[in-house]
Design a protein around this motif. Structure first.
Motif, short mmCIF file in Angstrom:
data_model
loop_
_atom_site.label_atom_id
_atom_site.label_comp_id
_atom_site.label_asym_id
_atom_site.label_seq_id
_atom_site.Cartn_x
_atom_site.Cartn_y
_atom_site.Cartn_z
N GLN A 307 1.02 -1.17 0.06
CA GLN A 307 0.01 -0.01 -0.22
C GLN A 307 0.87 1.40 -0.18
OE1 GLN A 307 -3.12 0.25 -0.25
NE2 GLN A 307 -3.32 -1.76 -0.67
N GLU A 308 2.14 1.25 0.38
CA GLU A 308 2.87 2.49 0.15
C GLU A 308 3.06 2.89 -1.07
OE1 GLU A 308 6.54 2.69 3.31
OE2 GLU A 308 6.37 0.42 2.53
N GLY A 309 2.91 2.04 -1.88
CA GLY A 309 2.94 2.62 -3.65
C GLY A 309 1.93 3.16 -3.91
N GLN A 310 0.80 3.18 -3.25
CA GLN A 310 -0.48 4.00 -3.57
C GLN A 310 -0.29 5.27 -3.37
OE1 GLN A 310 -4.29 2.01 -3.00
NE2 GLN A 310 -3.48 0.36 -3.35
N GLY A 412 5.12 11.11 -12.04
CA GLY A 412 4.59 10.52 -13.24
C GLY A 412 3.62 9.30 -13.10
N ALA A 413 3.42 8.86 -11.94
CA ALA A 413 2.51 7.61 -11.69
C ALA A 413 1.11 8.01 -11.71
CB ALA A 413 2.94 7.09 -10.34
N SER A 414 0.94 9.52 -11.52
CA SER A 414 -0.45 9.75 -11.35
C SER A 414 -1.36 9.56 -12.17
CB SER A 414 -0.60 11.28 -11.12
OG SER A 414 -0.16 11.97 -12.05
N VAL A 415 -0.87 9.07 -13.50
CA VAL A 415 -1.76 8.81 -14.67
C VAL A 415 -2.56 7.36 -14.34
CG1 VAL A 415 0.14 7.60 -16.03
CG2 VAL A 415 -1.79 8.54 -17.21
N PHE A 416 -1.62 6.51 -13.53
CA PHE A 416 -2.41 5.32 -13.55
C PHE A 416 -3.55 5.10 -12.28
CE2 PHE A 416 2.08 4.71 -14.58
CZ PHE A 416 1.83 3.89 -16.01
N GLY A 427 1.77 -2.41 -8.04
CA GLY A 427 2.59 -3.06 -9.08
C GLY A 427 3.86 -1.86 -9.67
N ILE A 428 2.91 -0.55 -9.91
CA ILE A 428 3.78 0.34 -10.43
C ILE A 428 4.75 0.97 -9.23
CG2 ILE A 428 3.82 3.13 -11.16
CD1 ILE A 428 2.90 1.08 -13.19
N SER A 429 4.29 0.85 -7.91
CA SER A 429 5.28 1.28 -6.80
C SER A 429 6.58 0.33 -6.96
CB SER A 429 4.59 1.32 -5.62
OG SER A 429 5.29 1.68 -4.69
N THR A 434 12.25 -0.89 -7.83
CA THR A 434 13.04 -1.79 -8.50
C THR A 434 14.28 -0.83 -9.21
OG1 THR A 434 12.13 -2.23 -10.42
CG2 THR A 434 11.63 -3.67 -8.48
N VAL A 435 13.74 0.13 -9.76
CA VAL A 435 14.47 1.37 -10.53
C VAL A 435 15.53 1.63 -9.80
CG1 VAL A 435 14.44 3.36 -11.73
CG2 VAL A 435 12.83 1.82 -12.34
N LEU A 436 15.12 2.13 -8.35
CA LEU A 436 15.99 2.61 -7.47
C LEU A 436 17.20 1.62 -7.15
CD1 LEU A 436 13.65 4.87 -5.33
CD2 LEU A 436 14.94 5.46 -7.13
N LEU A 437 16.59 0.30 -6.81
CA LEU A 437 17.59 -0.96 -6.54
C LEU A 437 18.61 -0.99 -7.79
CD1 LEU A 437 15.19 -3.31 -4.99
CD2 LEU A 437 16.52 -1.85 -3.70
N ALA A 438 18.00 -0.97 -8.81
CA ALA A 438 18.95 -1.19 -10.06
C ALA A 438 20.08 0.15 -10.38
CB ALA A 438 18.02 -1.38 -11.46
#
Length: 489
Positions: A307-310, A412-416, A427-429, A434-438
């Motif tokens: 839920q943190e991702g929302q 940029g995630a607000s579109v979803f 899932g977007i979160s 994973t981008v930050l981890l990469a």
């Protein structure tokens, strides 16, 4: 109750000893997260090694790996790590990669000796089987169903669009035969052996978030009428079989740490509830062999653990309670109280499992309160470790009056948010983090201000295009040749 800065640091800095005898240098645990780095092979690679070396330098007490799949045919993502296949020609190479991973997580040339004073993080490998939550085609042919306790597909849809998405992504699973269950037990035990031989200090069995072990434990997804279904005791049979077989191989006296990640609730109608979960916590302690219980909750049908991702929390007001911290702290306090009430004489080792709470913890104050309020022995920190891999150095720094993870939103995630699909925003979160981890795995510092689409392009899309460039060029050349044949003449 209000605690001073020094009380908070003292509390979190305390070394913690598990029932098996191994000691963590403090109470801060880097919790398991999806990294999704293993697209080409199913082994840990240089990105994992760089990432875990970075974490190992940050004074974590415990570092958990991402979930390592015990079944290559039940992946969660295309980039999951899978246990080495003993029949594969590259088996030894895979084992070497796991050993390098363990060494990186310890931050030293060799794993720390548990009998000496702690100075390096403990490294724990998380073992997982996705069961029915393995998406279509992930590790097996597109139309081959996954295995599960019963033929109950992932649902949770509240509208037609979600129903369509679930139909495309998930399949009705095949109910497992007893021989399938036996194979799962063998796979988890094999995972413990790989962990031990690679240099990890223990394993965590993922019995949460709707994965296979949680599916067996939930009355919503386990409708079996054999010895693995019906009562809560029967539904827990698979988990206890795995615990027993791992302890036959590595008794607690060996110092090998064994934990269970457990749902406080499935948060869906007919699923595992808190009463069932508390009973399981008690039975795990009375059964013996378990060193810690990691409290979480939810599944793909209600992904409260994501839920943190929302919506990232608003900046915390220091000195006042923050309702967003410690999602599962109330249940964790009940679990710890239940264990504390058990007489030491009733416990096989005379020691109760430690309780770890994960989810929502972002500030030193929130982390310390989770411990000082008798809710937890250990605090698990996940996504804040993506944003600031060196977070423990700040949390435990007495010179900093306030310490915590940065506050941010996913640009940029607000579109979803306009799309009515429950799993989409979580899932977007997950993908964003994973981008930050990469970035850390590439030797860079994570930028939580990066636009979601820019990050995905930089980390996933463009590297995949570069990797498959010759195949892409051949396909394009084939299309051009076909068009020339048809229209060029």
């Amino acid at each position: 109750m209000t605690y001073t800065k020094d009380e908070q640091v003292d509390c979190l800095s305390q070394a913690v000893t598990f029932p098996c005898g191994i000691t963590a240098q403090n109470r801060l645990a880097k919790a398991p997260m999806e990294e999704i780095f293993s697209f080409v092979t199913r082994d840990p690679n240089h990105k994992h090694f760089n990432l875990y070396r970075t974490w190992a330098k940050a004074n974590w007490g415990i570092i958990f790996t991402s979930n390592v799949m015990v079944s290559s045919s039940h992946l969660g993502t295309p980039g999951d790590i899978v246990l080495p296949d003993p029949q594969s020609p590259s088996y030894q190479q895979s084992l070497d990669a796991f050993s390098t991973w363990a060494t990186a997580a310890h931050g030293s040339p060799a794993p720390p000796d548990p009998s000496t004073s702690p100075s390096k993080p403990i490294a724990i490998m998380q073992l997982c089987h996705n069961g029915r939550q393995s998406m279509r085609g992930f590790g097996r042919p597109f139309f081959q169903p996954p295995l599960a306790p019963s033929a109950i597909r992932v649902d949770g849809a509240t509208n037609m669009l979600e129903k369509l998405a679930n139909t495309v992504v998930f399949q009705t699973p095949k109910a497992m035969l007893e021989s399938d269950i036996d194979q799962v037990v063998e796979n988890f035990v094999y995972g413990a052996r790989v962990a031990k031989e690679s240099g990890f200090d223990g394993v965590e069995l993922h019995a949460s978030h709707g994965y296979l072990l949680a599916q067996f434990m939930s009355p919503r997804t386990n409708l079996r009428i054999d010895s693995y279904g019906g009562s809560s005791t029967a539904r827990n049979k698979l988990l206890f079989r795995i615990i027993d077989d791992i302890r036959k191989l590595y008794p607690s006296s060996t110092g090998f740490c064994l934990g269970v990640k457990l749902n406080s609730s499935d948060y869906v109608k007919g699923g595992l509830n808190e009463e069932d979960a508390l009973k399981t916590v008690k039975n795990l302690a009375l059964h013996g062999g378990v060193d810690f219980i990691d409290i979480s909750g939810g599944s793909y049908e209600n992904p409260i653990f994501m839920q943190e991702g929302q919506r990232e929390p608003k900046p915390p007001t220091y000195g006042q309670p923050n309702a967003r911290e410690a999602f599962f702290q109330v249940f964790a306090r009940q679990a710890r109280s239940t264990l504390a009430a058990l007489p030491a004489s009733s416990l096989p080792s005379g020691k109760r499992p430690l309780i770890m709470v994960t989810g929502g913890l972002r500030t030193r104050k929130g982390m310390a309160e989770a411990v000082l309020s008798s809710s937890a022995d250990l605090v698990g920190i996940a996504r804040p470790a993506c944003v600031d891999p060196h977070l423990p150095l700040k949390i435990l720094d007495r010179d900093l009056e306030r310490a915590g993870a940065p506050v941010y939103e996913i640009r940029g995630a607000s579109v979803f948010k306009k799309l009515p699909i429950g799993l989409l925003l979580p899932g977007i979160s997950t993908m964003f983090h994973t981008v930050l981890l990469a970035k850390i795995g590439q030797g860079l510092m994570p930028d939580h201000e990066i636009n979601f689409f820019v990050g995905v392009w930089q980390v996933w899309i463009w590297p995949l295009i570069c990797y498959f460039r010759w195949k892409i060029l051949l396909i394009l050349a084939g299309w051009v040749a076909c068009l020339w044949t048809v229209y060029g003449s």
